[in-house]
Scaffold this active site. Sequence first.
Site, PDB file in Angstrom:
ATOM      1  N   GLY A 155      53.977 -52.770  53.860  1.00  0.00           N
ATOM      2  CA  GLY A 155      54.940 -52.286  52.880  1.00  0.00           C
ATOM      3  C   GLY A 155      55.993 -51.452  53.574  1.00  0.00           C
ATOM      4  O   GLY A 155      55.812 -50.991  54.703  1.00  0.00           O
TER       5      GLY A 155
ATOM      6  N   GLY B 254      59.197 -48.658  52.496  1.00  0.00           N
ATOM      7  CA  GLY B 254      59.931 -48.013  51.404  1.00  0.00           C
ATOM      8  C   GLY B 254      60.746 -46.834  51.898  1.00  0.00           C
ATOM      9  O   GLY B 254      60.886 -46.629  53.104  1.00  0.00           O
ATOM     10  N   GLY B 255      61.278 -46.095  50.967  1.00  0.00           N
ATOM     11  CA  GLY B 255      62.130 -44.963  51.288  1.00  0.00           C
ATOM     12  C   GLY B 255      61.404 -43.946  52.161  1.00  0.00           C
ATOM     13  O   GLY B 255      61.990 -43.331  53.042  1.00  0.00           O
ATOM     14  N   PHE B 256      60.126 -43.814  51.897  1.00  0.00           N
ATOM     15  CA  PHE B 256      59.336 -42.835  52.625  1.00  0.00           C
ATOM     16  C   PHE B 256      59.136 -43.277  54.062  1.00  0.00           C
ATOM     17  O   PHE B 256      59.115 -42.474  54.990  1.00  0.00           O
ATOM     18  CB  PHE B 256      57.978 -42.718  51.929  1.00  0.00           C
ATOM     19  CG  PHE B 256      57.013 -41.777  52.582  1.00  0.00           C
ATOM     20  CD1 PHE B 256      56.971 -40.444  52.214  1.00  0.00           C
ATOM     21  CD2 PHE B 256      56.124 -42.228  53.557  1.00  0.00           C
ATOM     22  CE1 PHE B 256      56.073 -39.576  52.795  1.00  0.00           C
ATOM     23  CE2 PHE B 256      55.233 -41.356  54.151  1.00  0.00           C
ATOM     24  CZ  PHE B 256      55.207 -40.035  53.772  1.00  0.00           C
ATOM     25  N   GLY B 257      59.001 -44.551  54.260  1.00  0.00           N
ATOM     26  CA  GLY B 257      58.732 -45.094  55.593  1.00  0.00           C
ATOM     27  C   GLY B 257      57.920 -46.354  55.450  1.00  0.00           C
ATOM     28  O   GLY B 257      57.999 -47.040  54.426  1.00  0.00           O
TER      29      GLY B 257
ATOM     30  N   VAL C 294      54.314 -48.708  55.511  1.00  0.00           N
ATOM     31  CA  VAL C 294      52.892 -48.668  55.214  1.00  0.00           C
ATOM     32  C   VAL C 294      52.202 -49.734  56.058  1.00  0.00           C
ATOM     33  O   VAL C 294      52.619 -50.885  56.079  1.00  0.00           O
ATOM     34  CB  VAL C 294      52.623 -48.925  53.719  1.00  0.00           C
ATOM     35  CG1 VAL C 294      51.134 -48.869  53.432  1.00  0.00           C
ATOM     36  CG2 VAL C 294      53.367 -47.912  52.865  1.00  0.00           C
TER      37      VAL C 294
ATOM     38  N   LYS D   6      50.300 -44.650  55.417  1.00  0.00           N
ATOM     39  CA  LYS D   6      51.686 -44.492  54.980  1.00  0.00           C
ATOM     40  C   LYS D   6      52.353 -43.498  55.920  1.00  0.00           C
ATOM     41  O   LYS D   6      51.960 -42.336  55.988  1.00  0.00           O
ATOM     42  CB  LYS D   6      51.659 -43.983  53.536  1.00  0.00           C
ATOM     43  CG  LYS D   6      52.987 -43.732  52.905  1.00  0.00           C
ATOM     44  CD  LYS D   6      52.753 -43.500  51.413  1.00  0.00           C
ATOM     45  CE  LYS D   6      53.763 -42.569  50.799  1.00  0.00           C
ATOM     46  NZ  LYS D   6      53.440 -42.251  49.417  1.00  0.00           N
TER      47      LYS D   6
ATOM     48  N   ASP E 218      55.368 -40.829  37.395  1.00  0.00           N
ATOM     49  CA  ASP E 218      55.958 -42.081  37.885  1.00  0.00           C
ATOM     50  C   ASP E 218      55.011 -43.251  37.613  1.00  0.00           C
ATOM     51  O   ASP E 218      54.694 -44.039  38.504  1.00  0.00           O
ATOM     52  CB  ASP E 218      56.284 -41.963  39.374  1.00  0.00           C
ATOM     53  CG  ASP E 218      57.334 -42.979  39.813  1.00  0.00           C
ATOM     54  OD1 ASP E 218      57.965 -43.604  38.929  1.00  0.00           O
ATOM     55  OD2 ASP E 218      57.525 -43.157  41.024  1.00  0.00           O
TER      56      ASP E 218
END
Length: 835
Positions: free
Chosen positions: A496, A498-501, A503, A517, A615
């Site tokens: 995965g 995403g914005g966070f980084g 996975v 993550k 969320d």
Amino acid sequence: MDHLFLHHLLIASLLLSASSDFAPQYFLNCGGQSDITTDDSPSRVFVTDSEYLSSKADSLSLSNPSSSNLRPSIYSTARVFTGPVSYTFPLNSTGVHVIRLHFLPFSADARDLSAARFDVTVQLLHLLKNFSVASSATPVIKEYFLWVDSAASSALELNFLPVSPSFAFVNVVEVLTAPAYLFDSSTTSNLSNQTMETVYRINVGGTKVTPANDTMWRTWIPDDANISNSNTAFLNGTDISAIDYEKSDVTNVVAPKFVYSTARTMNIPDEMRTGNPDFNFNVTWKFRVETSYNYLVRAHFCDFISQSSITFVLYVADQSQEILSGDGTDHDFLVPFYKELTVEVRPPSVWINISIGRSLKTQPSDANAFLNGLEIFKFSNAIVNSGDTTNRRSTTVAAFASASAGGAVLLSLLVFGLILWARKRRHGSKSLSLLSNETSSPYRQGTARRGNFVDLSSNSTSAAPTASPRVNFDLSIPLLDIKAATNDFDESFVVGNGGFGKVYKGVLGDGTKVAVKRAMPGSNQGYPEFQAEILVLSKIRHRHLVSLIGYCEEQSERILVYEYMEKGPLRNYLYGGSDDKPSLSWKQRLEICIGAARGLHYLHTGYSDTIIHRDIKSTNILLDKINLAKVSDFGLSRLGPSMGETHVTTGVKGTFGYFDPEYFKTQQLTDKSDVYSFGVMLFEVLCARPVIDRSVSHEQINLAEWALDWQRRGQLEKIIDQRLVGKINRNSLRKFGETAERCLADYGVDRPPFADVLWNLEYALQLHVTELKREPHEDSGAVESRIDVPAMREVDAAGVVKETGEEENWSSRRMVTLDSSASAVFSQLVNSDGR
Ligand SMILES: *[C@@H]1O[C@H](CO)[C@@H](O)[C@H](O)[C@H]1NC(C)=O
Ligand SMILES: *[C@@H]1O[C@H](CO)[C@@H](O)[C@H](O)[C@H]1NC(C)=O
Ligand SMILES: *[C@@H]1O[C@H](CO)[C@@H](O)[C@H](O)[C@H]1NC(C)=O
Ligand SMILES: *[C@@H]1O[C@H](CO)[C@@H](O)[C@H](O)[C@H]1NC(C)=O
Ligand SMILES: *[C@@H]1O[C@H](CO)[C@@H](O)[C@H](O)[C@H]1NC(C)=O
Ligand SMILES: *[C@@H]1O[C@H](CO)[C@@H](O)[C@H](O)[C@H]1NC(C)=O
Ligand SMILES: *[C@@H]1O[C@H](CO)[C@@H](O)[C@H](O)[C@H]1NC(C)=O
Ligand SMILES: *[C@@H]1O[C@H](CO)[C@@H](O)[C@H](O)[C@H]1NC(C)=O
Ligand SMILES: *[C@@H]1O[C@H](CO)[C@@H](O)[C@H](O)[C@H]1NC(C)=O
């Protein structure tokens, strides 16, 4: 209260139209050599017990030498346990179950069963503690009600634990599934972390009702021993065939006609009626109980005595309730009904006194009162503590595997896990890679240096948790171990992005599959989310919340390690995922929603402060390999309002399309904002389309608005997922639609709490499956078969937001997946500890 009662009666009656059956599951002739039936109920076959035993080593069967060989009885044999042994009962149904244990001691082979002394536990709750049975001619029968979540554990483990140096025994074990309508949602939810024991079951004014005459094989005893002044009452009865369940919400599973066709009524002499118009007295029954427990009292009524209608008063301990019957509306003539009251018995009292008496609203000539039956149930939450578990390790391992989802149970599990964990740290063991050395822990260094990490839990803004059993986890994992697990952040391990980084999937040194993550190195983005996630997940664990296995904060890395969820986000199974994913049946969808609701209910109520997720959406509900749903992504979670406050004021965060409009307008966050988002998700699950879809006509763009519109028109079936057409029970769909609609109420106060949502979804499931049982041709295969998906290699994270472009992720962060449940993790700990 009364409204609620009526509501549940209504539900019960709806359910009756689907099915009035409960499911007998297991009847064991413990220690017996053959399957036998009893004279009184030939339909019940008591089978030999050996195939259900966890271990034959510590068990032996015993036969009563003085019982006749010609006519074996279920009491002529017993199973004796010399060490901890369990019976394992595979179960298919989620709901309230009944366990009955029969004990009739005898002496054989130089062993006197009345000398046995033992505990019995189930799902980490004590049924019996330091129990023994005196010799007697009649068996002691113990009956318990408990919640079994077959989605959470596929088997019920009944553990017998001898108190050293003694042993344990049992003659008969029964396991039954109670019908959903037997108890209301309040009782049912109280059973999530407690058991309920039947302490009295009385046929008022009648004779003993034996199992043969009771659908659920219960025994009802006469009230003669417990009525305190029998000359205040008449014994009355009516023709048993007159009892009319047809017009009732009650069935013979609630109580048999034998109970409803007899009663005690007030003995009111004519002189009293005429001579003393203000007369009043009570007919009273007294029951000795154990102090310091909560009891549920159920009083059964059936009016076969009044001419027109009758009002009287039921007193239970210090409470009273007016009973109205025979008026042709609520409780008709000859139609059974019952009332329930919960009683807390506080020291020094050891009594529950129950009375009926005149209501002064009635004319002296009409006044009367009656009672047909009584049941008194005791709630108990005696949790198996770590002392018990360490002494009796082998059974607790089994118990762990079947640990229920109850909060207290999980807390004890957690504490026990920690004890073992701590011990392991001292002794060193193979999975040490999971646990960093205390002094070199980067977490501790980080704390000392920055300080704010720990402060977050003690005084951060309005979100400060109050004093609570704060379990101090040290979950830090050395960076080296994480690198080893992910092959040094090998790109091919990425599942995965995403914005966070990114996975990654990975495997820890001890074989645990994990999702890793990793924040983009050096970026400060998402640091509060990183902290929130650790804070929330290190404090709470639940079968339906994704577990945090550890984290790493080293060399400017910020990494979270979760259990790996094989199948990934729910949304990929609804739409937008790759085509090879099979569609979920309605039953599976309901079970997933129920699992998620259960996790959220726990998030809201299971911890001392409400935790608001903020969320909730289909991408944050992850599925494991058997489609068990877990809520994930706590990066936006906030502790809810503390006592006395109604809301938390905060900047609006969340995901477009799932937003609570009230929160959006007022910036005031309550737990009901989560309920709103969940409601949107329910429609998403039903309709299998994005919550915001810009490719469709204007009125359809927003799923919540569009679906609500169809729901209000009563035509929800027109917009459901094509793949479900013709495969949903109509009533189940209606219940589901109503539930979603209530979640989407404009104002938070009008939205139900998750406990209600859960109850309604479970009810929708019940409606669906009971209907299906009646009409097996309808959708049979799809419902029973378990979807067989190869382990998902890829959690198509890019597809989650960017590819579809239908959804704007306001927090621009995401995380993916995990598996290997908490209990599996703990049982690994237990196992490796034992060596
Ligand atoms: C569980 O389901 C299977 C198949 O549907 C059935 O054969 C079995 O008897 C069921 N077990 C119980 C305890 O109901
Ligand atoms: C169990 O009960 C016996 C007899 O009542 C008592 O002597 C003993 O101390 C009890 N044991 C425990 C562990 O409570
Ligand atoms: C369930 O538990 C709550 C809180 O302990 C209590 O107020 C309620 O009366 C209980 N309900 C039943 C039916 O026992
Ligand atoms: C139970 O049913 C049997 C047969 O129907 C009947 O003879 C007997 O009297 C009943 N027992 C009770 C307690 O009503
Ligand atoms: C009520 O009946 C039960 C069983 O017959 C008996 O054990 C108990 O002592 C009775 N209670 C009272 C107050 O008489
Ligand atoms: C009946 O019992 C209730 C509860 O114990 C009590 O409050 C009430 O005074 C009694 N009524 C009479 C007439 O004794
Ligand atoms: C109840 O029984 C008593 C005594 O047998 C009798 O006098 C009375 O009329 C009966 N009541 C009803 C409503 O049948
Ligand atoms: C209930 O009955 C017991 C036994 O007679 C008595 O001691 C107790 O005071 C009664 N409780 C109430 C509240 O009347
Ligand atoms: C059981 O759970 C309920 C909420 O579901 C909670 O209020 C209660 O305190 C719990 N009881 C225990 C003993 O943990």
